[in-house]
Design a protein around this motif. Structure first.
Motif, mmCIF file in Angstrom:
data_model
loop_
_atom_site.group_PDB
_atom_site.id
_atom_site.type_symbol
_atom_site.label_atom_id
_atom_site.label_comp_id
_atom_site.label_asym_id
_atom_site.label_seq_id
_atom_site.Cartn_x
_atom_site.Cartn_y
_atom_site.Cartn_z
ATOM 1 N N GLU A 308 53.569 27.125 32.379
ATOM 2 C CA GLU A 308 54.335 26.467 31.015
ATOM 3 C C GLU A 308 54.515 24.970 31.203
ATOM 4 O O GLU A 308 54.474 24.303 30.395
ATOM 5 N N LEU A 309 54.899 24.433 32.372
ATOM 6 C CA LEU A 309 55.147 23.104 32.643
ATOM 7 C C LEU A 309 53.908 22.250 32.959
ATOM 8 O O LEU A 309 53.824 21.150 32.485
ATOM 9 N N THR A 310 52.951 22.626 33.887
ATOM 10 C CA THR A 310 52.046 21.958 34.353
ATOM 11 C C THR A 310 50.794 22.188 33.331
ATOM 12 O O THR A 310 49.708 21.581 33.543
ATOM 13 N N MET A 311 50.814 23.258 32.790
ATOM 14 C CA MET A 311 49.428 23.757 32.057
ATOM 15 C C MET A 311 48.131 23.973 32.853
ATOM 16 O O MET A 311 47.125 23.749 32.283
ATOM 17 N N ASP A 312 48.478 24.191 34.116
ATOM 18 C CA ASP A 312 47.336 24.581 35.069
ATOM 19 C C ASP A 312 46.832 26.182 34.775
ATOM 20 O O ASP A 312 48.016 26.863 34.427
ATOM 21 N N PRO A 313 45.654 26.478 34.777
ATOM 22 C CA PRO A 313 45.303 27.755 34.345
ATOM 23 C C PRO A 313 45.963 28.918 35.633
ATOM 24 O O PRO A 313 46.259 28.594 36.625
ATOM 25 N N ALA A 314 46.465 29.829 34.864
ATOM 26 C CA ALA A 314 47.377 30.809 35.656
ATOM 27 C C ALA A 314 46.456 31.954 35.878
ATOM 28 O O ALA A 314 45.529 32.195 35.309
ATOM 29 N N GLU A 315 46.634 32.740 37.139
ATOM 30 C CA GLU A 315 45.582 33.945 37.415
ATOM 31 C C GLU A 315 45.858 34.876 36.659
ATOM 32 O O GLU A 315 46.948 35.491 36.258
ATOM 33 N N ASN A 316 44.810 35.481 36.390
ATOM 34 C CA ASN A 316 44.918 36.567 35.254
ATOM 35 C C ASN A 316 45.363 37.973 36.074
ATOM 36 O O ASN A 316 44.737 38.332 37.098
ATOM 37 N N PRO A 317 46.416 38.683 35.584
ATOM 38 C CA PRO A 317 47.183 39.691 36.290
ATOM 39 C C PRO A 317 46.123 40.852 36.263
ATOM 40 O O PRO A 317 45.971 41.771 37.187
ATOM 41 N N ALA A 318 45.260 40.994 35.124
ATOM 42 C CA ALA A 318 44.188 42.283 34.968
ATOM 43 C C ALA A 318 43.332 42.150 36.071
ATOM 44 O O ALA A 318 42.953 43.048 36.904
ATOM 45 N N LEU A 319 42.752 40.781 36.401
ATOM 46 C CA LEU A 319 41.904 40.803 37.223
ATOM 47 C C LEU A 319 42.348 40.887 38.896
ATOM 48 O O LEU A 319 41.690 41.427 39.833
ATOM 49 N N LYS A 320 43.463 40.323 38.811
ATOM 50 C CA LYS A 320 44.065 40.264 40.297
ATOM 51 C C LYS A 320 44.568 41.837 40.672
ATOM 52 O O LYS A 320 44.328 42.230 41.673
ATOM 53 N N SER A 321 44.813 42.381 39.730
ATOM 54 C CA SER A 321 45.310 43.987 39.970
ATOM 55 C C SER A 321 43.958 44.938 40.438
ATOM 56 O O SER A 321 44.189 45.825 41.263
ATOM 57 N N THR A 324 43.451 43.611 43.977
ATOM 58 C CA THR A 324 44.370 44.108 44.940
ATOM 59 C C THR A 324 44.794 45.626 45.214
ATOM 60 O O THR A 324 45.329 46.087 46.109
ATOM 61 N N GLN A 325 44.200 46.216 43.772
ATOM 62 C CA GLN A 325 44.333 47.579 43.816
ATOM 63 C C GLN A 325 45.832 48.080 43.602
ATOM 64 O O GLN A 325 46.333 49.106 44.043
ATOM 65 N N LYS A 326 46.786 46.945 42.921
ATOM 66 C CA LYS A 326 47.945 47.360 42.887
ATOM 67 C C LYS A 326 48.484 46.650 41.526
ATOM 68 O O LYS A 326 47.862 45.678 40.927
ATOM 69 N N ALA A 340 44.406 30.406 17.914
ATOM 70 C CA ALA A 340 44.723 29.207 17.094
ATOM 71 C C ALA A 340 45.254 28.056 17.629
ATOM 72 O O ALA A 340 45.733 27.223 17.026
ATOM 73 N N GLY A 341 45.341 28.267 18.913
ATOM 74 C CA GLY A 341 45.982 26.900 19.654
ATOM 75 C C GLY A 341 47.349 27.138 20.033
ATOM 76 O O GLY A 341 47.940 25.899 20.583
ATOM 77 N N GLU A 342 48.020 27.952 19.685
ATOM 78 C CA GLU A 342 49.690 28.119 19.696
ATOM 79 C C GLU A 342 49.845 28.698 21.077
ATOM 80 O O GLU A 342 49.174 29.234 21.602
ATOM 81 N N LYS A 343 51.027 27.981 21.615
ATOM 82 C CA LYS A 343 51.609 28.555 22.957
ATOM 83 C C LYS A 343 52.823 29.412 22.658
ATOM 84 O O LYS A 343 53.630 29.227 21.922
ATOM 85 N N ILE A 344 52.595 30.663 23.474
ATOM 86 C CA ILE A 344 53.572 31.557 23.221
ATOM 87 C C ILE A 344 54.037 31.959 24.634
ATOM 88 O O ILE A 344 53.149 32.330 25.479
ATOM 89 N N SER A 345 55.340 31.719 25.033
ATOM 90 C CA SER A 345 55.871 32.122 26.251
ATOM 91 C C SER A 345 55.562 33.851 26.337
ATOM 92 O O SER A 345 56.073 34.713 25.640
ATOM 93 N N ILE A 346 55.069 34.221 27.486
ATOM 94 C CA ILE A 346 54.973 35.714 27.726
ATOM 95 C C ILE A 346 55.376 36.114 28.964
ATOM 96 O O ILE A 346 55.423 35.319 30.093
ATOM 97 N N GLU A 347 55.677 37.513 29.050
ATOM 98 C CA GLU A 347 55.901 38.062 30.216
ATOM 99 C C GLU A 347 54.911 39.390 30.290
ATOM 100 O O GLU A 347 54.857 40.194 29.261
ATOM 101 N N ASP A 348 54.234 39.649 31.425
ATOM 102 C CA ASP A 348 53.276 40.629 31.269
ATOM 103 C C ASP A 348 53.202 41.126 32.941
ATOM 104 O O ASP A 348 53.521 40.894 33.865
ATOM 105 N N SER A 349 52.350 42.453 32.758
ATOM 106 C CA SER A 349 51.784 42.813 34.125
ATOM 107 C C SER A 349 50.460 43.484 33.958
ATOM 108 O O SER A 349 50.210 43.864 32.800
ATOM 109 N N GLY A 350 49.622 43.575 35.127
ATOM 110 C CA GLY A 350 48.308 44.168 34.988
ATOM 111 C C GLY A 350 48.306 45.257 36.051
ATOM 112 O O GLY A 350 48.980 45.102 37.111
ATOM 113 N N ALA A 351 47.613 46.284 35.698
ATOM 114 C CA ALA A 351 47.364 47.552 36.410
ATOM 115 C C ALA A 351 45.855 48.207 36.540
ATOM 116 O O ALA A 351 45.362 47.996 35.610
ATOM 117 N N PRO A 352 45.705 48.448 37.950
ATOM 118 C CA PRO A 352 44.163 48.825 37.566
ATOM 119 C C PRO A 352 44.226 50.143 37.157
ATOM 120 O O PRO A 352 45.060 51.042 36.981
#
Length: 802
Positions: A308-321, A324-326, A340-352
């Motif tokens: 949100e602050l640096t706009m650096d790409p964040a690691e995708n939870p789906a791929l990471k899950s 790591t198998q977690k 559409a180029g809109e920024k939306i604050s999100i919270e999420d989780s990824g699971a295998p």
């Protein structure tokens, strides 16, 4: 397909197998029969020829004795009638031919000649017939002619065996014909049996093809009485079960799709390569991708997330899950950049997604729009660190900053940091003269004035009723004195007006430097002492703490509040008050009260807790004061046991760390468990968090004695909900700052509702503080709050009068 199937069909294999089996068996039989017949005919020929030779020898005996060659010739000629006869001869004992006859050649040239006598000698030696030849085509044997065991000659006969081979040839031809006939009969039988068997199999194959094509309404019955009928019945049962399972799976799929479409969170699924396989409507709305359009695209193309602050790409939870198998939670401060180029604050989780064999076949990503929640959290975070009246940093933020600078001072002694302690002079006069509303307005004006005098790197905080502090980072004592003098001057120049009345306000300011191995308590004590000295020297002035001030500080500590509080405890000048806690959801037979404390000197006005409790904490007297309160409340409760449901007694954080207090309290609780059931001890949320290890130990011990527990000022700390799972409390008292404005402030209302909802899930009763009117009471009742406390219901009254 059918040609390929026929090439390996059971029917074809059965025909070939049975035909081949017949061929092999009949061939073996014919060969064995021919061999046996040949052996039999050969043996019969040998026996027959040997018999003829013996007969000829017997008939030739008298003629040999008489040496009648003519008679011998007649006897030999008579053998011409024997089947397969070739020739016959009679010789003397030395092998000289006496008579000879051939079936085709009637020459007499051989008379008088001798034959080879080796076979004769061997036969004579072994007392058997002489064998000149015994082959497949002929047999030539000689029988001895004897008189009284004396050898006088030999009778020899030669037979052909051509008839044997003629017989064998006939038998072989017949055997081949029988073999071919057996193969034909076996093939016909195999064809009939294979046709009967494969007819049912082909029907099963045709049925499976119909099932594979999607047809389910099939009735299969082969009308047989063998294993194929059992297979048919099992297949029909399996087909029925399959149809039921498909209907169930379809219904479950529909239910899952409706669920995924209905839930408020976005859901994205991928395969094991990270390619999108499904988006539910919420995910479509948030990402800007439709389910159809997103399928087959990589998850990082559809679900683009950044810090949100640096706009650096964040690691995708789906791929990471999957890696790591977690289950993997999304990092904080993450935003989704939709199509559409809109920024939306999100919270999420990824699971295998893992199949039954344990293999990862994909991942599921669950996320929701956290923009509003994050804004609320920021606001709550801000409120947890700021004073609601002045909007300045509160004591918690002040102490955090102080700890940070003290640590920096220890690590880097060359850097100087200072603490300015500010106390308003004559503030009590404003409160007592024109009321608390005027006092609140004065505090806000002073806060605004002070805010203009500090740097952005400094921290200005309200740490008490009329007490402020400024933490100066990288500031020398001389510079701190200049800042403090400037503050004193601007406050002194300010004229506070209220209802046409003008008040002059002054400040007493103390300065302490953070240096060496100093701790938070010491630096605050030094600043407090410096402020006290400023007051003692005439108020409205600045004083810098010096080592020589320790003497005056000790004199202040010993002769002023420390002695005063101790003397008040000894003389029982502290009196107990109580304020009623009113049930909102039902009527209770007996009342619940909270015990409060006041100081009543022999001469003078009643002193409220905000004036003496800070001093009691400062001088470590809270343990003595708390046990004083508990003992008197305990005594009162024994006398009014039947008229009270519950009596709430506050315990300070300092007392939790006081072994003397703990021992005295436990000793008191051990006296009467019946009384303990009507006692509820209150500790503040800040105290519980600050003294966590002591709090849990203390709370569990007094719970074992039958007492109830309440967490006071709940919501004042930012980690409130997390501590609820750790602390074994029965009641939660919602901080009054949230209750005051629930009708006008949506955040405060949401906070009260959240506290109640969480508490209700944990079977904890809720008590709202600072209830001052009926409208707030009605709102709390409708929300489901269990109890309320405040001036709307009752003001604190002496406990002895209740």
């Amino acid at each position: 397909m059918l040609k390929k199937l026929y090439a390996h069909s059971i029917k074809r294999k059965l025909i070939l197998a049975i035909a081949g089996l017949h061929a092999v068996l009949m061939t073996i039989f014919v060969i064995d029969l021919v061999h046996r017949q040949q052996s039999f005919l050969m043996q019969e020929s040998h026996v027959s020829t040997s018999g003829i030779a013996k007969t000829l020898a017997a008939n030739s005996t008298p003629w040999v004795l008489s040496n009648d060659l003519v008679g011998l010739e007649e006897i030999i000629r008579s053998q011409d009638q024997q089947p397969n006869f070739q020739f016959a001869m009679i010789t003397d004992s030395n092998g000289k031919i006496l008579a000879y006859h051939h079936s085709k050649n009637h020459t007499k040239d051989l008379i008088g000649k001798s034959i080879k006598i080796e076979p004769l000698d061997i036969a004579l030696k072994n007392k058997e017939l002489a064998i000149f030849s015994d082959t497949k085509t002929k047999i030539d044997v000689a029988a001895p002619i004897k008189v009284n065991d004396s050898l006088i000659g030999w009778a020899r006969i030669h037979m052909a065996r051509d008839n044997i081979y003629d017989s064998i040839r006939v038998i072989s031809i017949e055997g081949i014909l029988y073999t071919l006939f057996a193969i034909l009969i076996g093939s016909i039988f195999a064809w009939r049996m294979g046709s009967n068997l494969t007819k049912g199999i082909y029907e099963l194959i045709h049925t499976t093809q119909r099932v594979r094509a999607g047809e389910r309404k099939i009735t299969l019955s082969l009308k047989r009485k063998d294993e194929l009928q059992i297979l048919s019945d099992n297949f029909q049962s399996m087909l029925t079960s399959l149809s039921e399972k498909e209907r169930e799976l379809y219904a479950e799929k529909e239910r899952l799709e409706i669920t995924l479409m209905s839930i408020g969170d976005g859901v994205i699924t991928t395969d094991m390569d990270g390619l999108v396989t499904y988006l539910n409507p919420v995910a479509e709305h948030l990402t800007g991708w439709s389910n159809h359009a997103a399928r087959g695209f990589h998850i990082e193309e559809v679900f683009k997330i950044y810090h949100e602050l640096t706009m650096d790409p964040a690691e995708n939870p789906a791929l990471k899950s999957m890696a790591t198998q977690k289950i993997t939670l999304l990092a904080n401060h993450t935003v989704l950049l939709n199509r559409a180029g809109e920024k939306i604050s999100i919270e999420d989780s990824g699971a295998p997604i893992i199949d039954k064999s344990g293999k990862i076949i994909g991942a599921v990503l669950v996320f929701h729009d956290a923009t509003e929640a994050r804004q609320l959290r920021k606001r709550l975070t801000w409120q947890a660190q700021h004073d609601t009246l002045t909007q300045l940093a509160n004591r918690q933020a002040f102490e955090t900053k102080l700890d940070d600078l003290i640590s920096k001072s220890i690590d880097s002694p060359q850097n100087q940091h200072c603490l300015i302690y500010i106390d308003l002079d004559q503030f009590k006069i404003v409160n007592d003269t024109v009321g608390h509303a005027a006092g609140d307005e004065l505090l806000k004006q002073v806060a605004s004035i002070l805010q203009q005098q500090v740097r952005d790197s400094d921290l200005l905080a309200r740490i008490g009723g009329d007490e402020f502090a400024i933490v100066l980072e990288n500031c020398s004592t001389s510079n701190a004195e200049q800042v403090a003098e400037k503050v004193r001057q601007v406050v002194h120049n300010h004229r506070f007006t209220w209802n046409d009345r003008i008040f002059d306000i002054g400040t007493s300011i103390g300065i302490a430097q953070m240096k060496g191995l100093i701790n938070k308590a010491n630096v605050m004590s030094q600043a407090d002492v410096a402020c006290y000295i400023a007051k003692e020297q005439g108020r409205n002035r600045v004083h810098i703490f010096k080592e020589d001030d320790q003497v005056l500080a000790r004199e202040f500590n010993n002769l002023d509040w420390a002695n005063r509080i101790k003397r008040a405890i000894e003389d029982e000048q502290f009196v107990l008050y109580a304020q009623k806690i009113t049930p909102l959801q039902h009527i209770e037979a007996n009342e619940t009260y909270e015990v409060l404390i006041r100081l009543q000197p022999p001469e003078g006005e009643l002193i409220f807790p905000d004036q003496f409790l800070p001093a009691a904490e400062r001088f470590n007297l809270m343990g003595e004061l708390d046990i004083y309160i508990v003992k008197r409340a305990y005594k009162w409760l024994k006398n009014n046991f039947n008229n009270v449901k519950l009596l709430n007694i506050n315990i300070s954080g300092q007392s939790l760390d006081d072994d003397k207090f703990n021992n005295a309290l436990l000793e008191l609780l051990e006296k009467d468990s019946k009384i303990n059931q009507k006692i509820c001890f209150e500790i503040t949320e800040t105290t519980a968090i600050t003294h966590m290890s002591a709090s849990i130990s203390f709370l569990n011990r007094i719970k074992n004695h039958g007492c109830s527990l309440a967490l006071d000022d709940f919501g004042s700390g930012f980690s409130s909900f997390g501590w609820l799972k750790t602390l074994p409390v029965d009641y939660v008292k919602i901080d009054g700052t949230f209750v005051l404005d629930v009708l006008t402030d949506s955040v405060d209302a949401a906070m009260v509702k959240a506290i109640h909802s969480i508490s209700e899930e944990m079977d904890i009763k809720t008590i709202a503080e600072f209830v001052e009117n009926q409208a707030v009471s009605d709102w709390l009742k409708e929300t489901g709050i269990d109890y309320a406390q405040g001036y709307h219901f009752s003001r604190p009254n002496p406990l002895i009068n209740i």
